[in-house]
Design a protein around this motif. Sequence first.
Motif, mmCIF file in Angstrom:
data_model
loop_
_atom_site.group_PDB
_atom_site.id
_atom_site.type_symbol
_atom_site.label_atom_id
_atom_site.label_comp_id
_atom_site.label_asym_id
_atom_site.label_seq_id
_atom_site.Cartn_x
_atom_site.Cartn_y
_atom_site.Cartn_z
ATOM 1 N N ASN A 1 1.600 8.211 7.610
ATOM 2 C CA ASN A 1 1.561 7.656 8.958
ATOM 3 C C ASN A 1 1.627 8.814 9.945
ATOM 4 O O ASN A 1 2.658 9.480 10.068
ATOM 5 C CB ASN A 1 2.733 6.690 9.173
ATOM 6 N N ALA A 2 0.513 9.093 10.621
ATOM 7 C CA ALA A 2 0.442 10.261 11.486
ATOM 8 C C ALA A 2 1.362 10.138 12.694
ATOM 9 O O ALA A 2 1.998 11.122 13.103
ATOM 10 C CB ALA A 2 -1.001 10.469 11.948
ATOM 11 N N ALA A 3 1.460 8.953 13.276
ATOM 12 C CA ALA A 3 2.283 8.777 14.472
ATOM 13 C C ALA A 3 3.754 9.047 14.172
ATOM 14 O O ALA A 3 4.489 9.588 15.003
ATOM 15 C CB ALA A 3 2.096 7.368 15.024
ATOM 16 N N GLN A 4 4.187 8.686 12.965
ATOM 17 C CA GLN A 4 5.583 8.863 12.573
ATOM 18 C C GLN A 4 5.822 10.145 11.782
ATOM 19 O O GLN A 4 6.970 10.476 11.462
ATOM 20 C CB GLN A 4 6.037 7.656 11.742
ATOM 21 N N ASN A 5 4.741 10.860 11.447
ATOM 22 C CA ASN A 5 4.818 12.078 10.640
ATOM 23 C C ASN A 5 5.657 11.845 9.378
ATOM 24 O O ASN A 5 6.597 12.595 9.072
ATOM 25 C CB ASN A 5 5.384 13.258 11.435
ATOM 26 N N ARG A 6 5.305 10.799 8.660
ATOM 27 C CA ARG A 6 6.022 10.538 7.408
ATOM 28 C C ARG A 6 5.125 9.810 6.425
ATOM 29 O O ARG A 6 4.144 9.151 6.806
ATOM 30 C CB ARG A 6 7.286 9.717 7.651
ATOM 31 N N TRP A 7 5.449 9.964 5.156
ATOM 32 C CA TRP A 7 4.765 9.241 4.088
ATOM 33 C C TRP A 7 5.494 7.930 3.870
ATOM 34 O O TRP A 7 6.695 7.917 3.572
ATOM 35 C CB TRP A 7 4.733 10.083 2.816
ATOM 36 N N VAL A 8 4.795 6.826 4.065
ATOM 37 C CA VAL A 8 5.425 5.512 4.046
ATOM 38 C C VAL A 8 5.609 5.016 2.614
ATOM 39 O O VAL A 8 4.972 5.494 1.687
ATOM 40 C CB VAL A 8 4.588 4.483 4.848
ATOM 41 N N THR A 9 6.482 4.052 2.459
ATOM 42 C CA THR A 9 6.688 3.425 1.161
ATOM 43 C C THR A 9 5.523 2.488 0.861
ATOM 44 O O THR A 9 5.218 1.588 1.646
ATOM 45 C CB THR A 9 8.002 2.626 1.138
ATOM 46 N N VAL A 10 4.865 2.707 -0.256
ATOM 47 C CA VAL A 10 3.719 1.888 -0.651
ATOM 48 C C VAL A 10 4.206 0.761 -1.550
ATOM 49 O O VAL A 10 4.948 1.012 -2.510
ATOM 50 C CB VAL A 10 2.663 2.741 -1.391
ATOM 51 N N PRO A 11 3.835 -0.503 -1.254
ATOM 52 C CA PRO A 11 4.254 -1.599 -2.126
ATOM 53 C C PRO A 11 3.910 -1.331 -3.587
ATOM 54 O O PRO A 11 2.887 -0.713 -3.888
ATOM 55 C CB PRO A 11 3.468 -2.799 -1.577
ATOM 56 N N THR A 12 4.749 -1.784 -4.469
ATOM 57 C CA THR A 12 4.601 -1.495 -5.900
ATOM 58 C C THR A 12 3.215 -1.835 -6.420
ATOM 59 O O THR A 12 2.622 -1.073 -7.196
ATOM 60 C CB THR A 12 5.655 -2.260 -6.707
ATOM 61 N N ALA A 13 2.645 -2.950 -5.977
ATOM 62 C CA ALA A 13 1.342 -3.387 -6.489
ATOM 63 C C ALA A 13 0.225 -2.405 -6.147
ATOM 64 O O ALA A 13 -0.800 -2.367 -6.834
ATOM 65 C CB ALA A 13 1.001 -4.770 -5.938
ATOM 66 N N SER A 14 0.438 -1.613 -5.088
ATOM 67 C CA SER A 14 -0.599 -0.677 -4.653
ATOM 68 C C SER A 14 -0.234 0.780 -4.908
ATOM 69 O O SER A 14 -1.047 1.676 -4.663
ATOM 70 C CB SER A 14 -0.868 -0.854 -3.153
ATOM 71 N N SER A 15 0.956 1.048 -5.394
ATOM 72 C CA SER A 15 1.464 2.415 -5.484
ATOM 73 C C SER A 15 0.811 3.218 -6.599
ATOM 74 O O SER A 15 0.901 4.454 -6.605
ATOM 75 C CB SER A 15 2.978 2.404 -5.680
ATOM 76 N N THR A 16 0.172 2.543 -7.556
ATOM 77 C CA THR A 16 -0.592 3.236 -8.590
ATOM 78 C C THR A 16 -1.953 2.551 -8.739
ATOM 79 O O THR A 16 -2.072 1.338 -8.573
ATOM 80 C CB THR A 16 0.121 3.234 -9.955
ATOM 81 N N MET A 17 -2.975 3.347 -9.059
ATOM 82 C CA MET A 17 -4.308 2.810 -9.283
ATOM 83 C C MET A 17 -4.356 2.125 -10.652
ATOM 84 O O MET A 17 -3.501 2.379 -11.513
ATOM 85 C CB MET A 17 -5.330 3.937 -9.213
ATOM 86 N N PRO A 18 -5.358 1.276 -10.904
ATOM 87 C CA PRO A 18 -5.480 0.640 -12.219
ATOM 88 C C PRO A 18 -5.598 1.650 -13.354
ATOM 89 O O PRO A 18 -5.231 1.351 -14.494
ATOM 90 C CB PRO A 18 -6.751 -0.198 -12.092
ATOM 91 N N ASP A 19 -6.124 2.845 -13.072
ATOM 92 C CA ASP A 19 -6.168 3.920 -14.060
ATOM 93 C C ASP A 19 -6.211 5.252 -13.319
ATOM 94 O O ASP A 19 -6.613 5.316 -12.163
ATOM 95 C CB ASP A 19 -7.369 3.788 -15.004
ATOM 96 N N PRO A 20 -5.769 6.343 -13.954
ATOM 97 C CA PRO A 20 -5.818 7.648 -13.295
ATOM 98 C C PRO A 20 -7.268 8.083 -13.098
ATOM 99 O O PRO A 20 -8.130 7.793 -13.923
ATOM 100 C CB PRO A 20 -5.103 8.575 -14.288
ATOM 101 N N ARG A 21 -7.527 8.808 -12.023
ATOM 102 C CA ARG A 21 -8.855 9.377 -11.826
ATOM 103 C C ARG A 21 -8.817 10.475 -10.775
ATOM 104 O O ARG A 21 -8.027 10.440 -9.841
ATOM 105 C CB ARG A 21 -9.889 8.310 -11.461
ATOM 106 N N ASP A 22 -9.673 11.463 -10.991
ATOM 107 C CA ASP A 22 -9.877 12.538 -10.025
ATOM 108 C C ASP A 22 -11.379 12.711 -9.843
ATOM 109 O O ASP A 22 -12.179 12.118 -10.563
ATOM 110 C CB ASP A 22 -9.221 13.837 -10.501
ATOM 111 N N HIS A 23 -11.769 13.529 -8.880
ATOM 112 C CA HIS A 23 -13.186 13.764 -8.592
ATOM 113 C C HIS A 23 -13.963 12.456 -8.372
ATOM 114 O O HIS A 23 -15.132 12.343 -8.732
ATOM 115 C CB HIS A 23 -13.847 14.575 -9.704
ATOM 116 N N ALA A 24 -13.282 11.439 -7.811
ATOM 117 C CA ALA A 24 -13.954 10.207 -7.393
ATOM 118 C C ALA A 24 -14.409 10.377 -5.951
ATOM 119 O O ALA A 24 -14.081 11.362 -5.287
ATOM 120 C CB ALA A 24 -13.011 9.020 -7.524
ATOM 121 N N CYS A 25 -15.179 9.410 -5.451
ATOM 122 C CA CYS A 25 -15.468 9.400 -4.019
ATOM 123 C C CYS A 25 -14.935 8.106 -3.429
ATOM 124 O O CYS A 25 -14.651 7.146 -4.157
ATOM 125 C CB CYS A 25 -16.957 9.583 -3.742
#
Length: 312
Positions: free
Chosen positions: A154-178
């Motif tokens: 969150n840029a206005a608050q200059n902090r990393w917000v708490t992400v709900p558990t359901a969204s905090s991890t992707m269905p599988d790991p991945r890098d070099h995606a777009c």
Amino acid sequence: MSFIPCAFLVLLALAHRTTCLQGTWQPLASIAIAPRQEHTTLFVPPDSILLLGGITGDNATTTTNLVQQYSIRKNRWESFPPLPLALNHLNAAFMNDKIYVQRTWRSIAPVPEPRGSAAMGVYDGKVILAGGLKQIQLVSPYVQQTVDSVSIYNAAQNRWVTVPTASSTMPDPRDHACAAVINEHFYVLGGRERGQLKGKGTVLMLDLKDLRAGWTIGPVNMLTPRAGLSCGATGSKIYTFGGEGNLRVDSAVFNEMEVYDVATKTWEELGEMRVSRHGTGAVSVRGKIYVPGGGDVIGIAPVSYFDALVPS
């Protein structure tokens, strides 16, 4: 080589795909100073495209802090203040008249899990960071540590917000995606896990208005699973370009262009890139998609080539 109209290619494509270009490629001024790959590409309104960091030579020791500015109006490269550190595979975003990098000119709240080559998006004053690499070795034993974590700044608050558990991890790991943000939804396309030849074909989606709903997997996979690809969004469509891990050619680099319509949830082939590339970043500006640099051979092989697609 003789020209075969697109209408007839369908009859001939028993074992091959059609390659009819749906749009026009426009060659642009080559990248100045040095070729570039594994950089980040940003559009800075009203007229600039920035290349940040990346690799300029034939190995990772040529990682650079160079930032270059391309003027769309002038078709010319211009100077820009460098990064404080030499970085490749960097995560960067433009928002609220500022450029955000995991390590920036002005220090901000540190990212909860440092990594590179993450899928990134900007929405409602926030930066979304999904997946990425915590470690990559370009020499034997080639360890690549891919993560599935999701962070939101969150840029206005200059902090990393708490992400709900359901969204905090992707269905599988991945890098070099777009990735792309369309109509308040964050899309992650392709990518890989632990190696250049392990491209993924799934499309992941996150409703940014309802993070508690979690990730969903698109009903239709990419036509060509791949990683190291770039993409640019215009309207309801996400255009994808190139990538690496192509076992059909010596370079192992893809030249495929394909488009995903998020409204109809369908894929369509667009033809071939003028120059096959991976490790670049595309940006969409007023309906035109700019693709600067990249590598034309698997691994590190940066080029200065720069062009833009005008979809038909």
